[in-house]
Write a protein that holds these residues in place. Structure first.
Motif, PDB file in Angstrom:
ATOM      1  N   MET A 119     -53.165 -39.846  51.776  1.00 48.02           N
ATOM      2  CA  MET A 119     -52.438 -40.632  52.168  1.00 48.02           C
ATOM      3  C   MET A 119     -51.078 -40.080  52.937  1.00 48.02           C
ATOM      4  O   MET A 119     -50.707 -41.148  53.417  1.00 48.02           O
ATOM      5  N   THR A 120     -50.800 -39.014  53.068  1.00 48.28           N
ATOM      6  CA  THR A 120     -50.151 -38.824  54.119  1.00 48.28           C
ATOM      7  C   THR A 120     -50.075 -39.671  55.885  1.00 48.28           C
ATOM      8  O   THR A 120     -49.668 -39.989  56.457  1.00 48.28           O
ATOM      9  N   GLU A 121     -51.923 -39.558  55.914  1.00 46.13           N
ATOM     10  CA  GLU A 121     -52.158 -39.857  57.620  1.00 46.13           C
ATOM     11  C   GLU A 121     -51.531 -41.561  57.267  1.00 46.13           C
ATOM     12  O   GLU A 121     -51.722 -42.483  58.709  1.00 46.13           O
ATOM     13  N   GLU A 122     -51.907 -42.331  56.533  1.00 49.62           N
ATOM     14  CA  GLU A 122     -51.913 -43.491  55.509  1.00 49.62           C
ATOM     15  C   GLU A 122     -51.021 -43.891  56.247  1.00 49.62           C
ATOM     16  O   GLU A 122     -50.390 -45.324  56.785  1.00 49.62           O
ATOM     17  N   ILE A 123     -49.825 -43.251  56.126  1.00 55.16           N
ATOM     18  CA  ILE A 123     -48.723 -44.202  55.385  1.00 55.16           C
ATOM     19  C   ILE A 123     -48.107 -44.128  57.397  1.00 55.16           C
ATOM     20  O   ILE A 123     -47.458 -44.314  58.093  1.00 55.16           O
ATOM     21  N   THR A 124     -48.451 -42.506  58.722  1.00 59.06           N
ATOM     22  CA  THR A 124     -48.072 -42.221  59.544  1.00 59.06           C
ATOM     23  C   THR A 124     -48.688 -42.774  60.001  1.00 59.06           C
ATOM     24  O   THR A 124     -48.161 -43.755  61.833  1.00 59.06           O
ATOM     25  N   ARG A 125     -49.820 -43.997  60.293  1.00 56.46           N
ATOM     26  CA  ARG A 125     -50.573 -45.456  61.051  1.00 56.46           C
ATOM     27  C   ARG A 125     -49.195 -46.954  60.571  1.00 56.46           C
ATOM     28  O   ARG A 125     -49.890 -47.092  61.391  1.00 56.46           O
ATOM     29  N   ASP A 126     -48.730 -46.873  59.213  1.00 56.73           N
ATOM     30  CA  ASP A 126     -48.601 -48.146  59.310  1.00 56.73           C
ATOM     31  C   ASP A 126     -46.748 -48.099  60.018  1.00 56.73           C
ATOM     32  O   ASP A 126     -46.134 -47.013  59.792  1.00 56.73           O
ATOM     33  N   LEU A 127     -47.057 -49.125  60.984  1.00 57.34           N
ATOM     34  CA  LEU A 127     -45.337 -48.754  61.721  1.00 57.34           C
ATOM     35  C   LEU A 127     -44.162 -48.820  60.625  1.00 57.34           C
ATOM     36  O   LEU A 127     -42.806 -48.320  61.335  1.00 57.34           O
ATOM     37  N   PHE A 128     -44.004 -49.550  60.020  1.00 55.09           N
ATOM     38  CA  PHE A 128     -43.504 -50.118  59.188  1.00 55.09           C
ATOM     39  C   PHE A 128     -43.048 -48.374  58.317  1.00 55.09           C
ATOM     40  O   PHE A 128     -41.929 -48.356  58.197  1.00 55.09           O
ATOM     41  N   HIS A 129     -43.005 -48.117  57.887  1.00 55.64           N
ATOM     42  CA  HIS A 129     -43.132 -47.612  57.102  1.00 55.64           C
ATOM     43  C   HIS A 129     -42.923 -45.105  58.429  1.00 55.64           C
ATOM     44  O   HIS A 129     -41.954 -44.344  57.763  1.00 55.64           O
ATOM     45  N   CYS A 130     -43.103 -45.592  59.694  1.00 57.28           N
ATOM     46  CA  CYS A 130     -43.189 -44.760  60.298  1.00 57.28           C
ATOM     47  C   CYS A 130     -41.676 -44.929  60.766  1.00 57.28           C
ATOM     48  O   CYS A 130     -40.220 -43.794  60.583  1.00 57.28           O
ATOM     49  N   VAL A 131     -41.170 -46.174  60.992  1.00 54.91           N
ATOM     50  CA  VAL A 131     -40.244 -46.299  61.478  1.00 54.91           C
ATOM     51  C   VAL A 131     -38.822 -46.067  59.977  1.00 54.91           C
ATOM     52  O   VAL A 131     -37.226 -45.557  60.597  1.00 54.91           O
ATOM     53  N   SER A 132     -39.563 -46.100  59.137  1.00 62.60           N
ATOM     54  CA  SER A 132     -38.223 -46.518  58.098  1.00 62.60           C
ATOM     55  C   SER A 132     -38.434 -44.648  57.552  1.00 62.60           C
ATOM     56  O   SER A 132     -36.933 -44.319  57.673  1.00 62.60           O
ATOM     57  N   LEU A 133     -39.521 -43.942  58.113  1.00 63.86           N
ATOM     58  CA  LEU A 133     -38.762 -42.076  57.738  1.00 63.86           C
ATOM     59  C   LEU A 133     -37.890 -41.774  59.207  1.00 63.86           C
ATOM     60  O   LEU A 133     -37.417 -41.375  58.899  1.00 63.86           O
ATOM     61  N   ILE A 134     -38.175 -43.022  60.250  1.00 67.51           N
ATOM     62  CA  ILE A 134     -37.201 -41.954  61.004  1.00 67.51           C
ATOM     63  C   ILE A 134     -35.382 -42.453  61.106  1.00 67.51           C
ATOM     64  O   ILE A 134     -34.708 -41.558  61.551  1.00 67.51           O
ATOM     65  N   ALA A 135     -35.501 -43.514  60.830  1.00 74.32           N
ATOM     66  CA  ALA A 135     -34.591 -43.740  60.185  1.00 74.32           C
ATOM     67  C   ALA A 135     -33.905 -43.339  58.998  1.00 74.32           C
ATOM     68  O   ALA A 135     -32.401 -42.761  59.234  1.00 74.32           O
ATOM     69  N   PHE A 136     -34.312 -42.750  57.618  1.00 77.95           N
ATOM     70  CA  PHE A 136     -33.552 -41.931  57.677  1.00 77.95           C
ATOM     71  C   PHE A 136     -33.044 -40.585  57.595  1.00 77.95           C
ATOM     72  O   PHE A 136     -32.186 -40.667  57.462  1.00 77.95           O
ATOM     73  N   ALA A 137     -34.009 -39.888  58.822  1.00 86.44           N
ATOM     74  CA  ALA A 137     -33.511 -38.622  59.396  1.00 86.44           C
ATOM     75  C   ALA A 137     -32.804 -39.183  60.754  1.00 86.44           C
ATOM     76  O   ALA A 137     -31.773 -38.069  59.955  1.00 86.44           O
ATOM     77  N   GLU A 138     -32.760 -39.749  60.899  1.00 86.19           N
ATOM     78  CA  GLU A 138     -31.538 -40.402  61.497  1.00 86.19           C
ATOM     79  C   GLU A 138     -30.037 -40.523  60.643  1.00 86.19           C
ATOM     80  O   GLU A 138     -29.111 -40.100  61.151  1.00 86.19           O
ATOM     81  N   VAL A 139     -30.142 -41.197  60.224  1.00 85.43           N
ATOM     82  CA  VAL A 139     -29.125 -41.572  58.956  1.00 85.43           C
ATOM     83  C   VAL A 139     -28.210 -40.366  58.461  1.00 85.43           C
ATOM     84  O   VAL A 139     -27.190 -40.036  58.242  1.00 85.43           O
ATOM     85  N   TRP A 140     -29.580 -39.592  57.638  1.00 81.28           N
ATOM     86  CA  TRP A 140     -28.991 -38.489  57.512  1.00 81.28           C
ATOM     87  C   TRP A 140     -28.016 -37.742  58.421  1.00 81.28           C
ATOM     88  O   TRP A 140     -26.880 -36.343  57.849  1.00 81.28           O
TER      89      TRP A 140
END
Length: 56
Positions: A1-22
């Motif tokens: 499942m993790t691999e599926e999420i990391t292949r999806d552009l929106f999920h990747c940028v969402s995770l990056i956004a979460f970390a950056e705002v944090w």
């Protein structure tokens, strides 16, 4: 499942956004509206690069 999420552009940028705002605010969990806005901005920027032929 993790691999599926990391292949999806929106999920990747969402995770990056979460970390950056944090990181920027030090607040956990970070403000969801700030994360949403940053995620959409990152997503749109990546789509512009992709559509310009810069990335696959």
């Amino acid at each position: 499942m993790t691999e599926e999420i990391t292949r999806d552009l929106f999920h990747c940028v969402s995770l990056i956004a979460f970390a950056e705002v944090w990181r920027e605010t030090g607040q956990f969990p970070p403000d969801s509206e700030a994360v949403r806005q940053k995620a959409y901005a990152l997503y749109e920027a990546e789509l512009r690069v992709k559509n310009a032929g810069g990335r696959e």
